[in-house]
Design a protein around this motif. Sequence first.
Motif, PDB file in Angstrom:
ATOM      1  N   PHE A 162      35.790  53.241  64.664  1.00  0.00           N
ATOM      2  CA  PHE A 162      34.432  52.785  64.368  1.00  0.00           C
ATOM      3  C   PHE A 162      34.241  52.565  62.873  1.00  0.00           C
ATOM      4  CE2 PHE A 162      30.261  54.182  62.832  1.00  0.00           C
ATOM      5  CZ  PHE A 162      29.415  53.290  63.456  1.00  0.00           C
ATOM      6  N   ALA A 163      34.659  53.553  62.065  1.00  0.00           N
ATOM      7  CA  ALA A 163      34.453  53.448  60.618  1.00  0.00           C
ATOM      8  C   ALA A 163      35.294  52.342  60.000  1.00  0.00           C
ATOM      9  CB  ALA A 163      34.779  54.789  59.958  1.00  0.00           C
ATOM     10  N   ALA A 164      36.471  52.078  60.582  1.00  0.00           N
ATOM     11  CA  ALA A 164      37.334  51.028  60.039  1.00  0.00           C
ATOM     12  C   ALA A 164      36.799  49.638  60.328  1.00  0.00           C
ATOM     13  CB  ALA A 164      38.741  51.172  60.613  1.00  0.00           C
ATOM     14  N   ARG A 165      36.061  49.476  61.439  1.00  0.00           N
ATOM     15  CA  ARG A 165      35.606  48.143  61.849  1.00  0.00           C
ATOM     16  C   ARG A 165      34.114  47.917  61.688  1.00  0.00           C
ATOM     17  NH1 ARG A 165      39.800  46.231  65.214  1.00  0.00           N
ATOM     18  NH2 ARG A 165      38.761  44.210  65.146  1.00  0.00           N
ATOM     19  N   GLY A 166      33.341  48.977  61.438  1.00  0.00           N
ATOM     20  CA  GLY A 166      31.887  48.836  61.336  1.00  0.00           C
ATOM     21  C   GLY A 166      31.277  49.991  60.576  1.00  0.00           C
ATOM     22  N   GLY A 167      30.004  50.319  60.870  1.00  0.00           N
ATOM     23  CA  GLY A 167      29.326  51.401  60.169  1.00  0.00           C
ATOM     24  C   GLY A 167      27.853  51.444  60.534  1.00  0.00           C
ATOM     25  N   TYR A 168      27.082  52.193  59.734  1.00  0.00           N
ATOM     26  CA  TYR A 168      25.655  52.386  59.978  1.00  0.00           C
ATOM     27  C   TYR A 168      24.782  51.397  59.200  1.00  0.00           C
ATOM     28  CZ  TYR A 168      26.651  56.857  62.286  1.00  0.00           C
ATOM     29  OH  TYR A 168      27.107  57.830  63.141  1.00  0.00           O
ATOM     30  N   ASP A 169      25.384  50.428  58.537  1.00  0.00           N
ATOM     31  CA  ASP A 169      24.627  49.541  57.649  1.00  0.00           C
ATOM     32  C   ASP A 169      23.612  48.678  58.394  1.00  0.00           C
ATOM     33  OD1 ASP A 169      26.142  50.547  55.583  1.00  0.00           O
ATOM     34  OD2 ASP A 169      27.628  48.935  55.682  1.00  0.00           O
ATOM     35  N   SER A 170      23.945  48.218  59.594  1.00  0.00           N
ATOM     36  CA  SER A 170      23.068  47.337  60.371  1.00  0.00           C
ATOM     37  C   SER A 170      23.440  47.455  61.838  1.00  0.00           C
ATOM     38  CB  SER A 170      23.237  45.884  59.907  1.00  0.00           C
ATOM     39  OG  SER A 170      24.539  45.410  60.240  1.00  0.00           O
ATOM     40  N   PRO A 171      22.549  46.994  62.738  1.00  0.00           N
ATOM     41  CA  PRO A 171      22.908  46.997  64.164  1.00  0.00           C
ATOM     42  C   PRO A 171      24.198  46.237  64.454  1.00  0.00           C
ATOM     43  CG  PRO A 171      20.554  46.679  63.932  1.00  0.00           C
ATOM     44  CD  PRO A 171      21.126  46.622  62.538  1.00  0.00           C
ATOM     45  N   ALA A 172      24.371  45.086  63.811  1.00  0.00           N
ATOM     46  CA  ALA A 172      25.582  44.292  64.049  1.00  0.00           C
ATOM     47  C   ALA A 172      26.822  45.055  63.592  1.00  0.00           C
ATOM     48  CB  ALA A 172      25.477  42.950  63.318  1.00  0.00           C
ATOM     49  N   SER A 173      26.710  45.738  62.458  1.00  0.00           N
ATOM     50  CA  SER A 173      27.845  46.519  61.955  1.00  0.00           C
ATOM     51  C   SER A 173      28.166  47.682  62.888  1.00  0.00           C
ATOM     52  CB  SER A 173      27.530  47.036  60.551  1.00  0.00           C
ATOM     53  OG  SER A 173      28.575  47.835  60.060  1.00  0.00           O
ATOM     54  N   PHE A 174      27.135  48.319  63.435  1.00  0.00           N
ATOM     55  CA  PHE A 174      27.369  49.435  64.348  1.00  0.00           C
ATOM     56  C   PHE A 174      28.104  48.949  65.600  1.00  0.00           C
ATOM     57  CE2 PHE A 174      26.638  52.892  67.205  1.00  0.00           C
ATOM     58  CZ  PHE A 174      26.498  54.019  66.394  1.00  0.00           C
ATOM     59  N   ILE A 175      27.705  47.806  66.139  1.00  0.00           N
ATOM     60  CA  ILE A 175      28.369  47.247  67.320  1.00  0.00           C
ATOM     61  C   ILE A 175      29.788  46.821  66.983  1.00  0.00           C
ATOM     62  CG2 ILE A 175      28.384  45.294  68.919  1.00  0.00           C
ATOM     63  CD1 ILE A 175      26.461  47.489  69.705  1.00  0.00           C
ATOM     64  N   ASP A 176      30.004  46.256  65.788  1.00  0.00           N
ATOM     65  CA  ASP A 176      31.357  45.841  65.395  1.00  0.00           C
ATOM     66  C   ASP A 176      32.327  47.021  65.411  1.00  0.00           C
ATOM     67  OD1 ASP A 176      30.591  43.225  65.037  1.00  0.00           O
ATOM     68  OD2 ASP A 176      30.288  43.409  62.871  1.00  0.00           O
ATOM     69  N   GLY A 177      31.831  48.206  65.082  1.00  0.00           N
ATOM     70  CA  GLY A 177      32.681  49.385  65.129  1.00  0.00           C
ATOM     71  C   GLY A 177      32.773  50.007  66.499  1.00  0.00           C
ATOM     72  N   THR A 178      31.678  49.971  67.255  1.00  0.00           N
ATOM     73  CA  THR A 178      31.647  50.637  68.557  1.00  0.00           C
ATOM     74  C   THR A 178      32.476  49.908  69.606  1.00  0.00           C
ATOM     75  OG1 THR A 178      29.436  51.499  68.081  1.00  0.00           O
ATOM     76  CG2 THR A 178      30.118  51.478  70.380  1.00  0.00           C
ATOM     77  N   ARG A 179      32.450  48.588  69.583  1.00  0.00           N
ATOM     78  CA  ARG A 179      33.134  47.820  70.628  1.00  0.00           C
ATOM     79  C   ARG A 179      34.629  48.140  70.702  1.00  0.00           C
ATOM     80  NH1 ARG A 179      32.207  43.103  68.796  1.00  0.00           N
ATOM     81  NH2 ARG A 179      30.166  42.806  69.774  1.00  0.00           N
ATOM     82  N   PRO A 180      35.398  48.017  69.614  1.00  0.00           N
ATOM     83  CA  PRO A 180      36.829  48.340  69.732  1.00  0.00           C
ATOM     84  C   PRO A 180      37.087  49.816  70.021  1.00  0.00           C
ATOM     85  CG  PRO A 180      36.238  47.931  67.439  1.00  0.00           C
ATOM     86  CD  PRO A 180      35.065  47.520  68.264  1.00  0.00           C
ATOM     87  N   ALA A 181      36.190  50.693  69.547  1.00  0.00           N
ATOM     88  CA  ALA A 181      36.368  52.117  69.804  1.00  0.00           C
ATOM     89  C   ALA A 181      36.236  52.428  71.295  1.00  0.00           C
ATOM     90  CB  ALA A 181      35.358  52.928  69.002  1.00  0.00           C
ATOM     91  N   VAL A 182      35.238  51.838  71.951  1.00  0.00           N
ATOM     92  CA  VAL A 182      35.047  52.075  73.389  1.00  0.00           C
ATOM     93  C   VAL A 182      36.193  51.457  74.198  1.00  0.00           C
ATOM     94  CG1 VAL A 182      33.537  51.594  75.356  1.00  0.00           C
ATOM     95  CG2 VAL A 182      32.551  52.294  73.174  1.00  0.00           C
ATOM     96  N   LEU A 183      36.688  50.306  73.779  1.00  0.00           N
ATOM     97  CA  LEU A 183      37.840  49.718  74.461  1.00  0.00           C
ATOM     98  C   LEU A 183      39.065  50.622  74.336  1.00  0.00           C
ATOM     99  CD1 LEU A 183      37.415  45.942  73.519  1.00  0.00           C
ATOM    100  CD2 LEU A 183      37.124  46.982  75.782  1.00  0.00           C
ATOM    101  N   LEU A 184      39.218  51.265  73.190  1.00  0.00           N
ATOM    102  CA  LEU A 184      40.298  52.234  73.034  1.00  0.00           C
ATOM    103  C   LEU A 184      40.086  53.427  73.974  1.00  0.00           C
ATOM    104  CD1 LEU A 184      42.854  53.193  71.596  1.00  0.00           C
ATOM    105  CD2 LEU A 184      41.396  54.186  69.807  1.00  0.00           C
ATOM    106  N   GLY A 185      38.823  53.840  74.139  1.00  0.00           N
ATOM    107  CA  GLY A 185      38.519  54.898  75.096  1.00  0.00           C
ATOM    108  C   GLY A 185      38.920  54.513  76.509  1.00  0.00           C
ATOM    109  N   ALA A 186      38.689  53.249  76.885  1.00  0.00           N
ATOM    110  CA  ALA A 186      39.094  52.776  78.210  1.00  0.00           C
ATOM    111  C   ALA A 186      40.608  52.831  78.370  1.00  0.00           C
ATOM    112  CB  ALA A 186      38.593  51.346  78.428  1.00  0.00           C
ATOM    113  N   ILE A 187      41.340  52.508  77.313  1.00  0.00           N
ATOM    114  CA  ILE A 187      42.807  52.579  77.371  1.00  0.00           C
ATOM    115  C   ILE A 187      43.263  54.019  77.573  1.00  0.00           C
ATOM    116  CG2 ILE A 187      44.906  52.266  76.006  1.00  0.00           C
ATOM    117  CD1 ILE A 187      43.536  49.806  74.732  1.00  0.00           C
ATOM    118  N   ALA A 188      42.601  54.964  76.892  1.00  0.00           N
ATOM    119  CA  ALA A 188      42.963  56.377  77.051  1.00  0.00           C
ATOM    120  C   ALA A 188      42.758  56.838  78.493  1.00  0.00           C
ATOM    121  CB  ALA A 188      42.134  57.239  76.088  1.00  0.00           C
ATOM    122  N   VAL A 189      41.651  56.430  79.120  1.00  0.00           N
ATOM    123  CA  VAL A 189      41.402  56.818  80.510  1.00  0.00           C
ATOM    124  C   VAL A 189      42.397  56.138  81.447  1.00  0.00           C
ATOM    125  CG1 VAL A 189      39.700  56.815  82.374  1.00  0.00           C
ATOM    126  CG2 VAL A 189      38.974  57.292  80.038  1.00  0.00           C
ATOM    127  N   ALA A 190      42.775  54.902  81.152  1.00  0.00           N
ATOM    128  CA  ALA A 190      43.793  54.228  81.965  1.00  0.00           C
ATOM    129  C   ALA A 190      45.128  54.966  81.874  1.00  0.00           C
ATOM    130  CB  ALA A 190      43.950  52.778  81.513  1.00  0.00           C
TER     131      ALA A 190
END
Length: 479
Positions: A408-436
């Motif tokens: 999350f911190a590498a791809r986004g941050g708390y600066d704006s909603p768009a920045s928060f989503i930019d970090g959250t999206r790849p992080a959650v996809l990584l979470g899906a890979i871990a569950v797989a």
Amino acid sequence: MLVVTSLAVFMVSLDNLVVTTALPQIRTDLGAGLEGLEWTVNAYTLPFAVLLLTGAALGDRLGRRRVFLGGLAVFTAGSAAAALAPSIEALIAARAVQGVGAAFVLPLTLTLLASAVPPERRGAALGIWGAMTGLAVAVGPLIGGAITEGVSWQWIFWVNVPVGLIALPIGLRALAESRVSTSRLDLTGVALISAGLFGIVFGLLRGEGHGWTSTPVLTSIIAGAIGVAAFVAWELRVARAGGAPMLPMALFRIRGFAAVNATALLFSMGMFGSIFLLAQALQNVYGYSPLEAGIRTLPWTAMPLLIAPIAGPVSDRIGGRPLLLAGLALNAIGLAWMGLVLSDHMSYGALVGPFVISGIGMALFFVPVATVALGVVPELFQGLASGTNNALRELGGVLGIAVLSSVFAARGGYDSPASFIDGTRPAVLLGAIAVAMALLSAIALPRRGAQPTSSVDDQPAPVRADRPVTETVGVSAAG
């Protein structure tokens, strides 16, 4: 006993997630950054994970009732300290005290319950135990949001105090003392694994802020890895010398034991790391209040509460493996769906479908995992199996928050909603890979009807006392 143990497991499990919807308010009130928020969660789960095996071992040696109630008292005191914390540093320290107490409570709820219930009803009883964990997951974000919005985030911790004060005297009367006679506690093993895990997690949490190649981060991670390797070597040495290791490494030669623990670690890594970020996204990106955010997580987190009463009896009839496989598959699909649809301009309705799918999967995992973990080892090692499985589930949550937050911190941050989503999206996809990956691990679990085969003949098995401790120390089930 079922009431007392269920109440205790609900309380300590609740504190895994109850702060998630309060994190934005804590960030504002105490001036915390991302690292501080991570430690607000991980200061609880890290000692929880590290000391779970110690808690189970102390219960076996000193008396399960005694250690259980002592842990409950420590957890209650830590909750009061967290409520009074004037700074993020004080809150983190108090959360660590809570984690220590929880580590002595959780594994003993399972062993106390399993020892009191006949084998033919154990699946149903452990299903109720798992359902209480699911209920805590379900209402954690909702309770956290409601209390934060209605009063203040400090009351998230105050509510534990009266519950603990009520549960302690009930436990004194309702629980009978029991223990397993073994040799002394493996303090060296405790120190090595504690230092090793702390070093790895500390390095992961500081990596993005200080640079992954910086000397402090690399030193911490390498030292932690050395500590874990030293723990494994020490446990093997203790076993060869005929002592009682904290965790017999030979247990991992049992295919089912290795598989269920790898599954638990990877599941928690993907699931709880994702919840940490998504609970904040509902407030930071979509503008919901803490209570509104908690309510909107219910299609996801409330599924264990709805599914558990059905999944428990089904698990007794067909075994836990099919439910685990189905649950992990649904979970991976749900998280991947969330990661793909997330954007800063979408409506909440786009998340309802993946929330429900992932929530059903979470329920199908939580209900049978305890029964599966106990069923793959010989009976004398079930206490260790319980402690190990719970420890790795908690450790998975710690690693998930650390790793996904780094993404999350590498791809986004708390600066704006768009920045928060930019970090959250790849992080959650990584979470899906871990569950797989957890799903692939669970395929190795033995099918229903397979007997637990012991590969631990070279380990000193716990020897039960010749007569119940209740006779020796004069404590009856009625107190």
